[in-house]
Design a protein around this motif. Structure first.
Motif, PDB file in Angstrom:
ATOM      1  N   THR A 128       0.816  -1.202   0.000  1.00  0.00           N
ATOM      2  CA  THR A 128       0.000   0.000   0.000  1.00  0.00           C
ATOM      3  C   THR A 128       0.855   1.260   0.000  1.00  0.00           C
ATOM      4  OG1 THR A 128      -1.944   1.035   1.021  1.00  0.00           O
ATOM      5  CG2 THR A 128      -0.274   0.158   2.526  1.00  0.00           C
ATOM      6  N   MET A 129       0.237   2.334  -0.401  1.00  0.00           N
ATOM      7  CA  MET A 129       0.887   3.643  -0.426  1.00  0.00           C
ATOM      8  C   MET A 129       0.056   4.630   0.372  1.00  0.00           C
ATOM      9  SD  MET A 129       3.693   3.694  -2.268  1.00  0.00           S
ATOM     10  CE  MET A 129       3.858   5.463  -2.449  1.00  0.00           C
ATOM     11  N   LEU A 130       0.770   5.517   1.036  1.00  0.00           N
ATOM     12  CA  LEU A 130       0.133   6.607   1.765  1.00  0.00           C
ATOM     13  C   LEU A 130       0.670   7.924   1.246  1.00  0.00           C
ATOM     14  CD1 LEU A 130       1.133   4.367   4.303  1.00  0.00           C
ATOM     15  CD2 LEU A 130      -0.746   5.671   5.225  1.00  0.00           C
ATOM     16  N   SER A 131      -0.138   8.954   1.331  1.00  0.00           N
ATOM     17  CA  SER A 131       0.342  10.284   0.955  1.00  0.00           C
ATOM     18  C   SER A 131       0.625  11.104   2.212  1.00  0.00           C
ATOM     19  CB  SER A 131      -0.661  10.992   0.049  1.00  0.00           C
ATOM     20  OG  SER A 131      -1.898  11.119   0.693  1.00  0.00           O
ATOM     21  N   ASP A 132       0.758  10.423   3.325  1.00  0.00           N
ATOM     22  CA  ASP A 132       1.092  11.053   4.599  1.00  0.00           C
ATOM     23  C   ASP A 132       2.157  10.187   5.269  1.00  0.00           C
ATOM     24  OD1 ASP A 132       0.797  11.642   7.592  1.00  0.00           O
ATOM     25  OD2 ASP A 132      -0.553  13.130   6.715  1.00  0.00           O
ATOM     26  N   LEU A 133       3.032  10.804   6.008  1.00  0.00           N
ATOM     27  CA  LEU A 133       4.102  10.043   6.670  1.00  0.00           C
ATOM     28  C   LEU A 133       3.618   9.259   7.881  1.00  0.00           C
ATOM     29  CD1 LEU A 133       6.993  12.640   6.372  1.00  0.00           C
ATOM     30  CD2 LEU A 133       6.728  10.484   5.127  1.00  0.00           C
ATOM     31  N   ASP A 134       2.403   9.518   8.345  1.00  0.00           N
ATOM     32  CA  ASP A 134       1.843   8.797   9.485  1.00  0.00           C
ATOM     33  C   ASP A 134       1.310   7.446   9.002  1.00  0.00           C
ATOM     34  OD1 ASP A 134       0.550   7.825  11.705  1.00  0.00           O
ATOM     35  OD2 ASP A 134      -0.840   9.512  11.899  1.00  0.00           O
ATOM     36  N   THR A 135       2.114   6.400   9.170  1.00  0.00           N
ATOM     37  CA  THR A 135       1.727   5.078   8.662  1.00  0.00           C
ATOM     38  C   THR A 135       0.509   4.501   9.377  1.00  0.00           C
ATOM     39  OG1 THR A 135       3.307   3.971  10.125  1.00  0.00           O
ATOM     40  CG2 THR A 135       4.072   4.545   7.891  1.00  0.00           C
ATOM     41  N   ALA A 136       0.146   5.045  10.532  1.00  0.00           N
ATOM     42  CA  ALA A 136      -1.053   4.568  11.233  1.00  0.00           C
ATOM     43  C   ALA A 136      -2.305   4.788  10.388  1.00  0.00           C
ATOM     44  CB  ALA A 136      -1.200   5.252  12.586  1.00  0.00           C
ATOM     45  N   GLN A 137      -2.226   5.684   9.420  1.00  0.00           N
ATOM     46  CA  GLN A 137      -3.389   5.926   8.567  1.00  0.00           C
ATOM     47  C   GLN A 137      -3.715   4.723   7.681  1.00  0.00           C
ATOM     48  OE1 GLN A 137      -3.141   9.696   6.534  1.00  0.00           O
ATOM     49  NE2 GLN A 137      -2.730  10.799   8.434  1.00  0.00           N
ATOM     50  N   ALA A 138      -2.801   3.792   7.561  1.00  0.00           N
ATOM     51  CA  ALA A 138      -3.068   2.558   6.804  1.00  0.00           C
ATOM     52  C   ALA A 138      -3.680   1.480   7.685  1.00  0.00           C
ATOM     53  CB  ALA A 138      -1.778   2.037   6.175  1.00  0.00           C
ATOM     54  N   ASP A 139      -3.785   1.711   8.990  1.00  0.00           N
ATOM     55  CA  ASP A 139      -4.291   0.679   9.902  1.00  0.00           C
ATOM     56  C   ASP A 139      -5.670   0.151   9.529  1.00  0.00           C
ATOM     57  OD1 ASP A 139      -1.909   0.868  11.275  1.00  0.00           O
ATOM     58  OD2 ASP A 139      -2.758   1.910  13.026  1.00  0.00           O
ATOM     59  N   PRO A 140      -6.645   1.000   9.156  1.00  0.00           N
ATOM     60  CA  PRO A 140      -7.953   0.437   8.789  1.00  0.00           C
ATOM     61  C   PRO A 140      -7.874  -0.493   7.574  1.00  0.00           C
ATOM     62  CG  PRO A 140      -8.167   2.773   9.273  1.00  0.00           C
ATOM     63  CD  PRO A 140      -6.691   2.465   9.220  1.00  0.00           C
ATOM     64  N   LEU A 141      -7.111  -0.124   6.559  1.00  0.00           N
ATOM     65  CA  LEU A 141      -6.942  -0.960   5.368  1.00  0.00           C
ATOM     66  C   LEU A 141      -6.305  -2.292   5.752  1.00  0.00           C
ATOM     67  CD1 LEU A 141      -5.615   0.083   1.908  1.00  0.00           C
ATOM     68  CD2 LEU A 141      -4.616  -1.848   3.078  1.00  0.00           C
ATOM     69  N   LEU A 142      -5.202  -2.223   6.479  1.00  0.00           N
ATOM     70  CA  LEU A 142      -4.491  -3.448   6.856  1.00  0.00           C
ATOM     71  C   LEU A 142      -5.310  -4.297   7.820  1.00  0.00           C
ATOM     72  CD1 LEU A 142      -0.922  -1.938   7.223  1.00  0.00           C
ATOM     73  CD2 LEU A 142      -1.838  -3.275   5.310  1.00  0.00           C
ATOM     74  N   GLY A 143      -6.030  -3.651   8.721  1.00  0.00           N
ATOM     75  CA  GLY A 143      -6.881  -4.394   9.653  1.00  0.00           C
ATOM     76  C   GLY A 143      -7.972  -5.159   8.927  1.00  0.00           C
ATOM     77  N   SER A 144      -8.565  -4.541   7.934  1.00  0.00           N
ATOM     78  CA  SER A 144      -9.599  -5.206   7.144  1.00  0.00           C
ATOM     79  C   SER A 144      -9.054  -6.477   6.500  1.00  0.00           C
ATOM     80  CB  SER A 144     -10.127  -4.247   6.080  1.00  0.00           C
ATOM     81  OG  SER A 144     -11.078  -4.874   5.263  1.00  0.00           O
TER      82      SER A 144
END
Length: 186
Positions: A128-144
């Motif tokens: 996955t890719m994020l446009s923010d340096l806060d990787t916690a923003q990917a938690d919902p995607l990864l949790g799913s």
């Protein structure tokens, strides 16, 4: 299972062809031995119909999927490893990836497929890719994805996250590119 028996299905749900997420996934795939089969599919090329939940209507049995649904079903069942190549869209999976997972609910109820038992033991991964340096923003995607894998008795292989916004930005994320070479190491 030997390397030659492994079969990776890379499912890209980005709306941007050859975008940052797919570039990062292809970097990770370079580390796979040549004997490992790789299939790359894009959800945009194989659109699925809206999911209609009929589990509690009538007999709750779904028909055998046709067209793109059948292509995705067959590719999913043939794979030993499923890699979701999915950028973070509003902190979650892109709509195409979520719709694909919704269709799994139907596939579990198609007579003769035995979808759920056949998913047990496969390995699920995420790039996955994020446009923010806060990787916690990917938690919902990864949790799913982790919860989906657990529900079906699949193994969670891991995830790879990169940072970028504009096309090509991933090439500046040297840390993600270095981690890509190790993602599929077993």
């Amino acid at each position: 299972m030997t390397e030659a028996q492994r079969h990776f299905l890379f499912l890209s749900s980005s709306r941007r062809k050859d975008g940052n997420t797919e570039t990062l996934a292809r970097e990770a795939a370079k580390a796979l031995p040549v004997s490992v089969k790789q299939i790359w599919l894009r959800h945009a090329d194989l659109p699925l119909p809206d999911f209609n939940d009929i589990r509690h209507a009538g007999d709750g049995v779904y028909p055998m999927p046709e067209g793109n649904g059948r292509v995705l079903l067959d590719a999913t069942l043939a794979a030993t490893d499923l890699v979701f190549v999915a950028p973070v869209y509003w902190y979650a999976l892109p709509a195409d990836a979520k719709l694909y997972l919704d269709h799994w609910s139907a596939w579990m109820r198609v007579p003769g497929i035995d979808f759920r038992p056949r998913m047990v033991g496969k390995t699920m991964w995420a790039v996955t890719m994020l446009s923010d340096l806060d990787t916690a923003q990917a938690d919902p995607l990864l949790g799913s994805l982790r919860w989906t894998a657990k529900y079906l008795g699949m193994r969670w292989g891991g995830s790879l996250q990169g940072y970028g916004n504009k096309p090509g930005d991933i090439m500046a994320d040297k840390s993600a590119l270095a981690r890509a070479a190790q993602l599929f190491a077993v």
